[in-house]
Design an enzyme around this catalytic site. Structure first.
Site, PDB file in Angstrom:
ATOM      1  N   ASP A   9       0.866  -1.183   0.000  1.00  0.00           N
ATOM      2  CA  ASP A   9       0.000   0.000   0.000  1.00  0.00           C
ATOM      3  C   ASP A   9       0.901   1.231   0.000  1.00  0.00           C
ATOM      4  O   ASP A   9       2.085   1.131  -0.357  1.00  0.00           O
ATOM      5  CB  ASP A   9      -0.924  -0.022   1.231  1.00  0.00           C
ATOM      6  CG  ASP A   9      -2.276   0.621   0.966  1.00  0.00           C
ATOM      7  OD1 ASP A   9      -2.305   1.853   0.768  1.00  0.00           O
ATOM      8  OD2 ASP A   9      -3.289  -0.093   0.946  1.00  0.00           O
ATOM      9  N   HIS A  48      -5.188   4.849   4.172  1.00  0.00           N
ATOM     10  CA  HIS A  48      -5.771   3.628   3.600  1.00  0.00           C
ATOM     11  C   HIS A  48      -5.038   2.388   4.108  1.00  0.00           C
ATOM     12  O   HIS A  48      -5.662   1.433   4.600  1.00  0.00           O
ATOM     13  CB  HIS A  48      -5.713   3.701   2.077  1.00  0.00           C
ATOM     14  CG  HIS A  48      -6.345   2.533   1.386  1.00  0.00           C
ATOM     15  ND1 HIS A  48      -5.616   1.435   0.966  1.00  0.00           N
ATOM     16  CD2 HIS A  48      -7.633   2.279   1.050  1.00  0.00           C
ATOM     17  CE1 HIS A  48      -6.429   0.564   0.392  1.00  0.00           C
ATOM     18  NE2 HIS A  48      -7.662   1.048   0.433  1.00  0.00           N
ATOM     19  N   SER A 193     -11.374  -3.048  -0.478  1.00  0.00           N
ATOM     20  CA  SER A 193     -10.093  -2.954   0.243  1.00  0.00           C
ATOM     21  C   SER A 193     -10.202  -3.576   1.626  1.00  0.00           C
ATOM     22  O   SER A 193      -9.315  -4.314   2.069  1.00  0.00           O
ATOM     23  CB  SER A 193      -9.669  -1.488   0.385  1.00  0.00           C
ATOM     24  OG  SER A 193      -9.295  -0.939  -0.847  1.00  0.00           O
TER      25      SER A 193
END
Length: 376
Positions: A9, A48, A193
């Site tokens: 990520d 995220h 996700s």
């Protein structure tokens, strides 16, 4: 035995309060640019990855989290992901690779496929996010040797649905997740996700107890643990049959049509027995709402109330997956469930919705009115 989980990520903030109990973690940067550089607003970019890590840690706190940060002056690209995969392939302590991102292609990128092959040959399990849209395949989730994960209506983050071969192999909890937004505040969101992170956590829990399980044994264990759930994705195969799908309206009754953006439904706006046209509860399409109003019919925003039955007794329902808001897709299921519970008539004008009603009748009928968020 400690299970190493690589999170590919834009970084993880291990100082986040949800990860303070994580005793085993590591951070690695993957960068293709030669010159060193500073990334502004790092915590913003890490939001995220931090949320993904927190979901995995919540489900299996004993695994080792290894943040593989994709670092670039530009947007994240396939080259960076390939480099990260090749790095993971060489590390003996990494067993699972979580990729809560992907790239949409008509034809798969061969270099990315080769990198995934190398990882699998070296004993890694790759878990990657599918895309909410079914217009193009999302890679690496679509590769045969990768677990492609989609979002399912599951009430527990510890549950999942194993679908077998195909583009999406797994459905996991991805809706109503309590996460931290880019501005640092808690919010409720959903998406593939976090479904991917949920399944990675579940895999970690399995492999901690069955360390030497091979791929075949793992698939059998997934089949055994799988439960039924409703998918939040419209399958590719149904798009090919939509125009040829035949449906028949009942000879009597007053009709409510939903959703407002399905062309099969739009064609019914002028039908004399259509009394109401329903848009989505979130982000209604004003253009189609105006078309509905021009037909002289009452257009209402998405709601569920017994007062509907003062005007209508039949639900005519089309493809409510075209709008990618998870809350709107969930509402579509709720609306069907509501009509079923009151023993009202339902007509599906879409092949996938028709199949859902035939194969998941009780699951839809018993759908809870809301999903609780995960407080991790």
């Amino acid at each position: 035995m400690l299970v190493g989980v690589a999170i590919i990520d834009e970084g993880v903030n291990f100082l986040d309060e949800r990860l303070k109990s994580c005793n085993s973690y590591e951070e690695v940067d993957i960068c293709l640019e030669k010159d060193d550089f500073i990334i502004p607003n790092e915590n913003y970019l890490k939001a995220h990855g931090t949320n993904v890590a927190s979901v995995i840690h919540y489900i299996e706190p004993k695994c080792k989290l290894i943040s593989i940060r994709l670092k670039s002056k530009q947007r994240i690209n396939v080259g960076l992901l390939i480099q990260a995969l090749l790095y993971c392939a060489e590390r003996e302590d990494i067993r699972i690779i979580n990729i809560s991102l992907g790239f949409l292609y008509d034809i798969f990128p061969s270099d990315l496929s080769s990198a995934c092959d190398i990882c699998v040959l070296n004993g890694k399990i790759i878990v990657a996010s599918a895309h909410p849209s079914n217009e193009k395949l999302c890679f690496p989730a679509a590769f045969e040797n990768v677990y492609g994960v989609g979002t399912g209506l599951l009430h527990s983050p510890f549950d999942f649905t194993y679908l077998g071969d195909g583009y999406i192999n797994i459905l996991a909890r991805g809706i109503h997740q309590r996460i931290i937004s880019e501005n640092g505040e808690y919010t409720i969101r959903g998406g593939t996700s976090y479904a991917t992170a949920s399944f990675t956590g579940i895999l970690s829990k399995i492999l901690i107890h069955f360390t030497f399980m091979d791929r075949h044994e793992l698939r059998e264990e997934l089949r055994r643990l799988s439960i039924k759930s409703l998918s939040m994705h419209y399958p590719f195969s149904c798009d090919q049959h939509r125009n040829a799908f035949n449906f028949k309206l009942p000879d009597s009754g007053n009709l409510l049509v939903f959703p407002i953006d399905d062309l099969n439904v739009v064609d019914l706006f002028t039908h004399q027995r259509v009394k109401m046209i329903m848009s989505y509860p979130t982000d209604p399409n004003n253009h189609l709402s105006n078309i509905g109003r021009k037909s002289g019919k009452r257009v209402i925003q998405g709601l569920i109330s017994v007062k509907l039955f003062d005007t209508v007794d039949t639900l005519v329902i089309g493809n409510y997956f075209k709008n990618h808001y998870l809350t709107n897709i969930y509402f579509g299921y709720q609306l069907i469930s509501f009509f079923l519970k009151y023993n009202k008539k339902i007509v599906a004008v879409d092949p996938f919705i028709c199949d859902l009603l035939n194969t998941n009748f009780e699951l839809i009928r018993n759908l809870k009115s809301k999903l609780e968020s995960i407080n991790n």
